[in-house]
Design a protein around this motif. Structure first.
Motif, PDB file in Angstrom:
ATOM      1  N   ALA A   6       0.825  -1.212   0.000  1.00  0.00           N
ATOM      2  CA  ALA A   6       0.000   0.000   0.000  1.00  0.00           C
ATOM      3  C   ALA A   6       0.863   1.267   0.000  1.00  0.00           C
ATOM      4  O   ALA A   6       0.499   2.250  -0.645  1.00  0.00           O
ATOM      5  CB  ALA A   6      -0.924  -0.010   1.210  1.00  0.00           C
ATOM      6  N   TYR A  45      -8.474  -5.083   0.763  1.00  0.00           N
ATOM      7  CA  TYR A  45      -7.535  -4.664   1.804  1.00  0.00           C
ATOM      8  C   TYR A  45      -6.741  -3.438   1.351  1.00  0.00           C
ATOM      9  O   TYR A  45      -6.585  -2.472   2.110  1.00  0.00           O
ATOM     10  CB  TYR A  45      -6.580  -5.810   2.159  1.00  0.00           C
ATOM     11  CG  TYR A  45      -5.409  -5.362   2.991  1.00  0.00           C
ATOM     12  CD1 TYR A  45      -5.556  -5.094   4.344  1.00  0.00           C
ATOM     13  CD2 TYR A  45      -4.147  -5.193   2.419  1.00  0.00           C
ATOM     14  CE1 TYR A  45      -4.483  -4.667   5.112  1.00  0.00           C
ATOM     15  CE2 TYR A  45      -3.077  -4.767   3.165  1.00  0.00           C
ATOM     16  CZ  TYR A  45      -3.241  -4.499   4.513  1.00  0.00           C
ATOM     17  OH  TYR A  45      -2.184  -4.062   5.261  1.00  0.00           O
ATOM     18  N   GLU A  83      -6.677   0.335   2.895  1.00  0.00           N
ATOM     19  CA  GLU A  83      -5.450   1.014   3.312  1.00  0.00           C
ATOM     20  C   GLU A  83      -5.244   2.335   2.568  1.00  0.00           C
ATOM     21  O   GLU A  83      -4.682   3.275   3.123  1.00  0.00           O
ATOM     22  CB  GLU A  83      -4.236   0.105   3.082  1.00  0.00           C
ATOM     23  CG  GLU A  83      -4.187  -1.116   3.960  1.00  0.00           C
ATOM     24  CD  GLU A  83      -3.968  -0.766   5.417  1.00  0.00           C
ATOM     25  OE1 GLU A  83      -3.061   0.044   5.711  1.00  0.00           O
ATOM     26  OE2 GLU A  83      -4.726  -1.279   6.252  1.00  0.00           O
TER      27      GLU A  83
END
Length: 141
Positions: A77, A116, A120
């Motif tokens: 991320a 996910y 993030e």
């Protein structure tokens, strides 16, 4: 003369056939680089630094993303955050959307990776005013 040639050629074929069955091919071995192995943290830092360059241009951004997506991994991320900020500096929202689409494609059958990463990146996306492909409705095309 002709029978002698036949005898010689028959002997040659038998010898050739025997020599092939007696020898096995040598195993191939490769000499790989003995250079320093890059850790995951160093890899992430290298790409964050690359995309954080203040003078990055559109070609470097696209080249970096192409190289990054060529690896057998889904970028972290923090790397994507840096790349999205570079897109905003260049005012290139199309590349930002392409990055998110490529991440979704790169995640492949692992359906938990993309949500996910979006979770993030949500603060960064809202700060930069970047919509996800799902928000734009282009994921259904």
């Amino acid at each position: 003369m002709f029978p002698a040639v036949l005898r010689l050629s028959a002997t040659g074929f038998r010898t050739l056939a025997r020599s092939r069955s007696c020898h096995s091919a040598p195993l191939a071995s490769r000499c790989y680089s003995h250079g320093k192995v890059e850790t995951d943290e160093e890899f992430d830092a290298r790409w964050v630094t690359y995309f954080s360059k203040p003078d990055i241009d559109a070609w470097e951004l696209k080249k970096g993303m192409n190289t990054l997506f060529g690896y057998d991994l889904v970028p972290e991320a923090k790397i994507l955050d840096s790349a999205l900020r570079a897109c905003r500096r260049l005012n290139d929202m199309a590349s930002a959307i392409r990055i998110l689409e490529a991440v979704k494609d790169k995640a492949g059958p692992h359906k938990d990776i993309y949500p996910y990463l979006i979770q993030e990146l949500k603060p960064t996306l809202s700060e930069l005013g970047i919509s996800t492909p799902e928000e734009l409705g282009i994921d259904k095309l």
